[in-house]
Design a protein around this motif. Structure first.
Motif, short mmCIF file in Angstrom:
data_model
loop_
_atom_site.label_atom_id
_atom_site.label_comp_id
_atom_site.label_asym_id
_atom_site.label_seq_id
_atom_site.Cartn_x
_atom_site.Cartn_y
_atom_site.Cartn_z
N PRO A 252 56.28 -25.64 85.31
CA PRO A 252 57.41 -26.25 84.57
C PRO A 252 58.07 -27.37 85.36
CG PRO A 252 57.59 -23.85 84.63
CD PRO A 252 56.46 -24.21 85.51
N THR A 253 58.19 -27.17 86.69
CA THR A 253 58.80 -28.21 87.52
C THR A 253 57.96 -29.47 87.52
OG1 THR A 253 59.48 -26.39 88.93
CG2 THR A 253 59.83 -28.61 89.77
N PHE A 254 56.63 -29.28 87.59
CA PHE A 254 55.74 -30.45 87.53
C PHE A 254 56.05 -31.28 86.30
CE2 PHE A 254 51.89 -28.40 89.87
CZ PHE A 254 52.57 -28.53 91.05
N ILE A 255 56.05 -30.60 85.14
CA ILE A 255 56.19 -31.33 83.87
C ILE A 255 57.57 -31.99 83.81
CG2 ILE A 255 56.21 -31.08 81.37
CD1 ILE A 255 54.26 -28.75 81.74
N ARG A 256 58.61 -31.23 84.14
CA ARG A 256 59.96 -31.77 84.04
C ARG A 256 60.12 -32.98 84.95
NH1 ARG A 256 62.69 -28.34 86.69
NH2 ARG A 256 62.16 -26.62 85.30
N SER A 257 59.68 -32.82 86.21
CA SER A 257 59.85 -33.91 87.16
C SER A 257 59.02 -35.12 86.79
CB SER A 257 59.47 -33.45 88.56
OG SER A 257 60.49 -32.66 89.08
N SER A 258 57.84 -34.88 86.21
CA SER A 258 57.02 -36.03 85.82
C SER A 258 57.71 -36.84 84.74
CB SER A 258 55.67 -35.56 85.30
OG SER A 258 55.01 -34.81 86.27
N ILE A 259 58.31 -36.14 83.78
CA ILE A 259 59.02 -36.87 82.72
C ILE A 259 60.19 -37.64 83.33
CG2 ILE A 259 60.35 -36.61 80.60
CD1 ILE A 259 58.70 -34.08 80.04
N ILE A 260 60.96 -36.97 84.18
CA ILE A 260 62.10 -37.64 84.82
C ILE A 260 61.63 -38.87 85.59
CG2 ILE A 260 63.85 -37.39 86.63
CD1 ILE A 260 64.01 -34.43 85.93
N GLY A 261 60.57 -38.68 86.38
CA GLY A 261 60.08 -39.78 87.20
C GLY A 261 59.62 -40.96 86.37
N THR A 262 58.90 -40.68 85.28
CA THR A 262 58.40 -41.77 84.45
C THR A 262 59.56 -42.56 83.86
OG1 THR A 262 56.58 -40.32 83.88
CG2 THR A 262 56.78 -42.34 82.64
N ILE A 263 60.56 -41.84 83.36
CA ILE A 263 61.69 -42.54 82.73
C ILE A 263 62.46 -43.34 83.77
CG2 ILE A 263 63.87 -42.21 81.52
CD1 ILE A 263 62.60 -39.74 80.21
N ILE A 264 62.73 -42.72 84.92
CA ILE A 264 63.48 -43.44 85.95
C ILE A 264 62.68 -44.65 86.45
CG2 ILE A 264 64.37 -43.25 88.31
CD1 ILE A 264 65.40 -40.58 87.67
N GLY A 265 61.37 -44.48 86.57
CA GLY A 265 60.56 -45.60 87.00
C GLY A 265 60.61 -46.75 86.02
N ALA A 266 60.72 -46.43 84.73
CA ALA A 266 60.70 -47.48 83.72
C ALA A 266 62.01 -48.25 83.67
CB ALA A 266 60.39 -46.89 82.35
N ILE A 267 63.09 -47.68 84.21
CA ILE A 267 64.36 -48.40 84.21
C ILE A 267 64.35 -49.39 85.35
CG2 ILE A 267 66.86 -48.15 84.44
CD1 ILE A 267 66.52 -45.25 83.52
N PRO A 268 64.59 -50.67 85.08
CA PRO A 268 64.58 -51.64 86.17
C PRO A 268 65.68 -51.32 87.19
CG PRO A 268 64.60 -52.75 84.06
CD PRO A 268 64.85 -51.31 83.80
N GLY A 269 65.37 -51.54 88.45
CA GLY A 269 66.38 -51.37 89.48
C GLY A 269 66.34 -50.02 90.15
N THR A 270 65.70 -49.05 89.52
CA THR A 270 65.62 -47.74 90.16
C THR A 270 64.21 -47.52 90.64
OG1 THR A 270 65.14 -46.80 88.03
CG2 THR A 270 67.41 -46.72 88.76
N GLY A 271 64.04 -46.70 91.64
CA GLY A 271 62.70 -46.51 92.18
C GLY A 271 62.46 -45.07 92.58
N GLY A 272 61.45 -44.89 93.43
CA GLY A 272 61.02 -43.56 93.80
C GLY A 272 62.08 -42.74 94.50
N ASP A 273 62.93 -43.38 95.31
CA ASP A 273 63.92 -42.59 96.06
C ASP A 273 64.91 -41.93 95.12
OD1 ASP A 273 64.48 -45.17 95.54
OD2 ASP A 273 65.73 -45.51 97.29
N ILE A 274 65.39 -42.69 94.13
CA ILE A 274 66.34 -42.10 93.17
C ILE A 274 65.64 -41.02 92.37
CG2 ILE A 274 67.80 -42.60 91.18
CD1 ILE A 274 68.21 -45.36 92.30
N ALA A 275 64.41 -41.32 91.91
CA ALA A 275 63.67 -40.36 91.10
C ALA A 275 63.49 -39.05 91.83
CB ALA A 275 62.32 -40.93 90.70
N SER A 276 63.17 -39.12 93.14
CA SER A 276 62.90 -37.87 93.84
C SER A 276 64.17 -37.04 93.98
CB SER A 276 62.27 -38.15 95.19
OG SER A 276 63.19 -38.76 96.05
#
Lengths: 504, 113
Positions: A252-276
């Motif tokens: 469940p964590t994999f799936i949830r975090s993947s969705i979060i990461g994809t959305i955060i990655g798609a927002i300009p200005g945010t990157g991996g550090d915020i997503a993690s």
């Protein structure tokens, strides 16, 4: 669409293509594992090598570095409690305790490898799904919208990436100023060339990129690590493949975090550090055992790692369909793509869909290779982290020199790179962030061209930017993102004061 | 216009800093500590860079790089001659292989070589 898909697949699935991805992934993991070498630095150092390759191979290699570097950071985070890149800072919290308190570093790394791969593959799938839709939408864009989008990209990065918004804005302005140097493409006027032949063609991106990201980082490493060498890996790995229980527990964590990461990655200005960090916090909030977090919880490793690797695909969504880079890594990616003859944007999907599919499929393979390298070469990578700074830093410097020279074959580029590196050292030390400068520089040309084109289209009427709904919305968001950090604390203080008045 | 924007921002930043420094006088650590050995080392490396650029234009890439790596390692406090020698040769050979042999880049030639 199917022919384009198979054409894309065919260009990835060649011996050279696969080798390029594998090489990129290995470089990326190496860069990620070394503390002090960030993913941006790795990408900018390897950019000249990618440019020297045949077009498609270079793109594939950059993709490999992009994915590998994000993953590699987690290894050092778990082994020596120092994140290899900023993306893995959240992984330290649970990865290090699991490795040292419970003596299971192998288990921790196996979870992080699986999580990274899952996040990467998930986001590649999302990229495959969303970029045609966004491209279709973006086909309606005209010069006004392109201008508004570029402005939006720069202003968001300027407002988010630095602690102080003013410093972010100043960075973006420096970048835009650098972009104005050279012969004006519309009128042919010479701008800021100081009668030198070298500046006539404009300041090329690569020396500035390498200087600001790689060279200055090397200088900072020296300044910070002088006299206190890094910790060494002493732990032995007991296992490499993950257990079934861990996988089921973390799914469940994999799936949830993947969705979060994809959305955060798609927002300009945010990157991996915020997503993690968001991935970590959400994993903690949803976990059945939140008390275990910070003490070696398996989903505390899976959360941030799946999220930061999902950023890779997410960040490519706006890059490929709108040609807006979301962070420094994708800004370098944009530069690489343009120099290799692929211009991202709405037209890319309709004009050469095979390139889009090549990138998406390349991303898939990059993640698969990442898993193979992660599980297969783990023991080697943990040793790499012990390479002393004294050897590493001169190597970085020399690589910067040669890499800069290799692109245009001019020695002046090396001088420019050194100057940028020294400036970058002071800028970073004074807490300016570098991404706005690079984005301003890369997007500056697009911004100016579209600004002029839309003014020509409208016959010199500047209200044209505000009468079109999409461009108006983007400009308003861009302006708000810059004003918001100034106004928000004042509003908050005002509301708090009023509440106190009411209560007391 | 961009220039004026930059100047405007600098002025605002300056005012902001002045206001803040009056509030918290002397409590904060300076962003760049000019007295720390690390920063001194970086300044030394700046000087080495300039020397490197000059040497490269005179004697070519290989000679300049060999000297550069030795100088940087000495500046970083490494004193074991075997280490310095091996790293220097190793880095130069590595760079030469990657760029000249694999990628076919002609490295900068000097005036005398």
């Amino acid at each position: 669409m199917l022919t384009a898909f198979s054409a894309g697949f065919a260009s990835v699935f060649t011996p050279m293509g696969l080798l390029a991805i594998l090489g990129g992934v290995l470089c990326g993991i190496f860069v990620g594992v070394m503390p002090g070498l960030s993913s941006v630095m790795g990408m900018s150092i390897m950019l000249p090598v990618a440019l020297a390759m045949d077009g498609n191979m270079g793109v594939l290699m950059m993709l490999g570095i992009f994915c590998g570097a994000i993953y590699g950071g987690s290894i050092t985070a778990i082994m020596i409690n120092t994140p290899g890149t900023a993306n893995s800072a959240a992984t330290c919290l649970d990865g290090y305790p699991m490795g040292h308190k419970y003596h299971q570093p192998g288990r921790a790394i196996s979870i992080s490898t699986t999580a990274s791969t899952f996040g990467g593959l998930f986001s590649a799938l999302m990229l495959l799904w969303t970029s045609p839709i966004l491209s279709n939408f973006a086909l309606k864009f005209s010069a006004q919208e392109s201008f508004a989008l570029a402005l939006f990209g720069i202003s968001i990065v300027a407002s988010i990436s630095s602690e102080n918004v003013l410093k972010g804005i100043m960075g973006a302005l420096i970048g835009l100023l650098l972009a104005t140097v050279g012969v004006d493409t519309t009128t042919g006027a010479y701008r800021y060339t100081f009668d030198t032949v070298y500046l006539t063609g404009g300041i090329s991106n690569i020396p500035v990129l390498i200087g600001l990201f790689a060279f200055s980082q090397g200088l900072i490493n020296i300044a910070d690590s002088y006299g206190n060498p890094r910790g060494k890996v002493t732990q032995k790995l007991e296992r490499i493949l993950p257990t079934k229980e861990d996988m089921i527990y973390c799914l469940p964590t994999f799936i949830r975090s993947s969705i979060i990461g994809t959305i955060i990655g798609a927002i300009p200005g945010t990157g991996g550090d915020i997503a993690s960090w968001v991935g970590y916090n959400e994993a903690k909030r949803w976990s059945k055992h939140p008390e275990k977090f910070g003490d070696g919880a398996p989903d505390g490793i899976a959360g941030p790692e799946a999220a930061n690797n999902a950023v890779s695909g997410g960040a490519l969504i706006p890059l490929l369909s709108l040609s807006i880079p979301g962070d420094a890594c994708t800004a370098i990616m944009l530069g690489a793509l343009m120099m290799l003859g692929i211009t991202p944007g709405p037209l890319l999907m309709s004009e050469s869909p095979d390139k889009v599919y090549m990138i998406v499929i390349g991303l898939f393979f990059a993640n698969i290779f990442m898993a193979i390298c992660g599980f297969g070469g783990l023991k080697l990578f943990t040793k790499i982290a012990s390479v002393p700074e004294v050897i590493l830093n001169p190597l970085i410097f020399v690589f910067c020199f040669v890499g800069t020279f290799a692109v245009n074959h001019t020695v002046q580029d090396i001088y420019l790179m050194i100057v940028c590196g020294i400036l970058g050292f002071f800028l970073i030390k004074m807490k300016f962030s570098i991404p706005p400068i690079i984005l301003g520089m890369i997007l500056g040309g697009i911004l100016e061209r579209n600004f002029r084109r839309s003014l020509v289209l409208s016959g010199g009427d500047w209200t044209t930017f505000f009468t079109r709904p999409i461009s108006c919305t983007f400009i308003i968001i861009a302006i708000l993102s810059l004003i918001y950090p100034f106004v928000f604390p004042k509003i908050k203080a005002y509301l708090a004061a009023r509440r106190e008045e009411k209560n007391g | 216009m961009l220039c004026s924007g930059l100047i405007l921002c600098s002025v605002i930043l300056l005012i902001q800093t002045l206001l803040e420094s009056r509030k918290a006088a002397g409590k904060e650590e300076p962003l760049i500590d000019f007295h720390s050995p690390g920063v001194h080392c970086v300044f030394l490396i700046f000087a080495i860079m300039i020397a490197y650029a000059v040497i490269m234009s005179l004697f070519g890439f290989i000679v300049a790089t060999l000297l550069f790596v030795v100088a940087v390692m000495l500046a970083m406090g490494e004193r074991r001659p075997v280490w310095i020698g091996l790293t220097t040769v190793g880095i130069t050979v590595f760079i030469y292989t990657v760029f000249t042999v694999i990628m076919g880049v002609v490295l900068p030639q000097g005036r005398f070589f």
